[in-house]
Motif scaffolding. Structure first.
Motif, mmCIF file in Angstrom:
data_model
loop_
_atom_site.group_PDB
_atom_site.id
_atom_site.type_symbol
_atom_site.label_atom_id
_atom_site.label_comp_id
_atom_site.label_asym_id
_atom_site.label_seq_id
_atom_site.Cartn_x
_atom_site.Cartn_y
_atom_site.Cartn_z
ATOM 1 N N PRO A 15 -42.028 31.594 -0.272
ATOM 2 C CA PRO A 15 -42.783 31.723 -1.522
ATOM 3 C C PRO A 15 -41.940 32.424 -2.581
ATOM 4 O O PRO A 15 -41.164 33.326 -2.276
ATOM 5 C CB PRO A 15 -44.000 32.567 -1.128
ATOM 6 C CG PRO A 15 -43.595 33.284 0.107
ATOM 7 C CD PRO A 15 -42.567 32.434 0.794
ATOM 8 N N THR A 16 -42.104 32.010 -3.824
ATOM 9 C CA THR A 16 -41.374 32.658 -4.914
ATOM 10 C C THR A 16 -42.173 33.861 -5.404
ATOM 11 O O THR A 16 -43.372 33.960 -5.183
ATOM 12 C CB THR A 16 -41.145 31.688 -6.091
ATOM 13 O OG1 THR A 16 -42.412 31.293 -6.603
ATOM 14 C CG2 THR A 16 -40.350 30.476 -5.657
ATOM 15 N N ASP A 17 -41.491 34.766 -6.089
ATOM 16 C CA ASP A 17 -42.137 35.966 -6.636
ATOM 17 C C ASP A 17 -42.542 35.780 -8.090
ATOM 18 O O ASP A 17 -42.843 36.751 -8.773
ATOM 19 C CB ASP A 17 -41.194 37.170 -6.511
ATOM 20 C CG ASP A 17 -40.967 37.563 -5.065
ATOM 21 O OD1 ASP A 17 -41.857 37.316 -4.241
ATOM 22 O OD2 ASP A 17 -39.891 38.105 -4.766
ATOM 23 N N GLU A 18 -42.527 34.546 -8.565
ATOM 24 C CA GLU A 18 -42.819 34.291 -9.972
ATOM 25 C C GLU A 18 -44.304 34.501 -10.274
ATOM 26 O O GLU A 18 -45.159 34.281 -9.425
ATOM 27 C CB GLU A 18 -42.420 32.867 -10.339
ATOM 28 C CG GLU A 18 -40.934 32.628 -10.253
ATOM 29 C CD GLU A 18 -40.562 31.214 -10.640
ATOM 30 O OE1 GLU A 18 -41.316 30.588 -11.393
ATOM 31 O OE2 GLU A 18 -39.525 30.758 -10.174
ATOM 32 N N THR A 19 -44.581 34.936 -11.511
ATOM 33 C CA THR A 19 -45.957 35.137 -11.948
ATOM 34 C C THR A 19 -46.164 34.394 -13.263
ATOM 35 O O THR A 19 -45.214 34.113 -13.994
ATOM 36 C CB THR A 19 -46.271 36.629 -12.156
ATOM 37 O OG1 THR A 19 -45.355 37.168 -13.107
ATOM 38 C CG2 THR A 19 -46.185 37.399 -10.856
ATOM 39 N N PRO A 25 -49.760 35.736 -9.357
ATOM 40 C CA PRO A 25 -48.671 35.061 -8.641
ATOM 41 C C PRO A 25 -48.841 33.540 -8.687
ATOM 42 O O PRO A 25 -49.956 33.037 -8.554
ATOM 43 C CB PRO A 25 -48.791 35.594 -7.217
ATOM 44 C CG PRO A 25 -50.150 36.178 -7.117
ATOM 45 C CD PRO A 25 -50.602 36.533 -8.489
ATOM 46 N N LYS A 26 -47.743 32.841 -8.898
ATOM 47 C CA LYS A 26 -47.763 31.380 -8.897
ATOM 48 C C LYS A 26 -47.662 30.893 -7.455
ATOM 49 O O LYS A 26 -47.036 31.533 -6.618
ATOM 50 C CB LYS A 26 -46.585 30.824 -9.689
ATOM 51 C CG LYS A 26 -46.697 31.034 -11.179
ATOM 52 C CD LYS A 26 -45.517 30.362 -11.858
ATOM 53 C CE LYS A 26 -45.590 30.482 -13.359
ATOM 54 N NZ LYS A 26 -44.452 29.824 -14.011
ATOM 55 N N ASP A 27 -48.277 29.763 -7.190
ATOM 56 C CA ASP A 27 -48.212 29.171 -5.849
ATOM 57 C C ASP A 27 -47.039 28.190 -5.816
ATOM 58 O O ASP A 27 -47.227 26.984 -5.783
ATOM 59 C CB ASP A 27 -49.531 28.471 -5.524
ATOM 60 C CG ASP A 27 -49.595 28.017 -4.082
ATOM 61 O OD1 ASP A 27 -48.886 28.593 -3.243
ATOM 62 O OD2 ASP A 27 -50.347 27.068 -3.790
ATOM 63 N N TRP A 29 -42.941 27.359 -4.240
ATOM 64 C CA TRP A 29 -42.090 27.554 -3.072
ATOM 65 C C TRP A 29 -40.658 27.172 -3.400
ATOM 66 O O TRP A 29 -40.404 26.258 -4.166
ATOM 67 C CB TRP A 29 -42.600 26.695 -1.919
ATOM 68 C CG TRP A 29 -43.969 27.095 -1.474
ATOM 69 C CD1 TRP A 29 -45.150 26.690 -2.021
ATOM 70 C CD2 TRP A 29 -44.300 27.993 -0.432
ATOM 71 N NE1 TRP A 29 -46.204 27.280 -1.363
ATOM 72 C CE2 TRP A 29 -45.710 28.086 -0.375
ATOM 73 C CE3 TRP A 29 -43.553 28.738 0.473
ATOM 74 C CZ2 TRP A 29 -46.375 28.883 0.538
ATOM 75 C CZ3 TRP A 29 -44.209 29.523 1.395
ATOM 76 C CH2 TRP A 29 -45.603 29.595 1.418
ATOM 77 N N LYS A 72 -44.350 34.103 6.765
ATOM 78 C CA LYS A 72 -44.642 33.948 5.334
ATOM 79 C C LYS A 72 -44.139 32.615 4.796
ATOM 80 O O LYS A 72 -44.512 32.202 3.717
ATOM 81 C CB LYS A 72 -44.006 35.085 4.535
ATOM 82 C CG LYS A 72 -44.615 36.426 4.836
ATOM 83 C CD LYS A 72 -43.943 37.511 4.032
ATOM 84 C CE LYS A 72 -44.542 38.860 4.369
ATOM 85 N NZ LYS A 72 -43.905 39.941 3.624
#
Length: 104
Positions: A15-19, A25-27, A29, A72
């Motif tokens: 999963p990315t840590d982008e928001t 948090p964005k869903d 990958w 994760k």
């Protein structure tokens, strides 16, 4: 495990840590590694949840030992995504067994 059984090409994703602009948090990958695997169905079941009929199928995915694989992550095989339930590793045999279920 014989090499001939590992005939499926899968992608391990993290999963990315982008928001988004509201700090949610964005869903999304990102690809971690692409490897050869053997995918074996283990069990399936049907159940009711929130007044809807649901089904769940579990699989074992065998890959060569790889450091850093965690619960994760998720696995992509074609357009099917799998949630990793358990990571069972054996460095001595050089194999990882991943217990997974299909993400619906």
């Amino acid at each position: 495990m014989k090499v001939g059984k590992m005939r499926y090409r899968i992608k391990l994703q993290i999963p990315t840590d982008e928001t988004d602009m509201y700090a949610n948090p964005k869903d999304e990958w990102a690809d971690f590694k692409e490897v050869w695997a053997d995918i074996v169905p283990v069990s399936g079941r049907e159940y009711f949840a929130a007044e809807q009929a649901m089904s769940e199928t579990q699989f074992k995915i065998y890959i060569r030992y790889l450091d850093g694989v965690t619960q994760k992550m998720r696995i992509l095989h074609g357009d099917v995504a799998y949630e990793i339930l358990t990571v069972l590793g054996d460095k001595r045999s050089g194999m990882l067994t991943l217990m997974v279920k299909v993400i619906v």
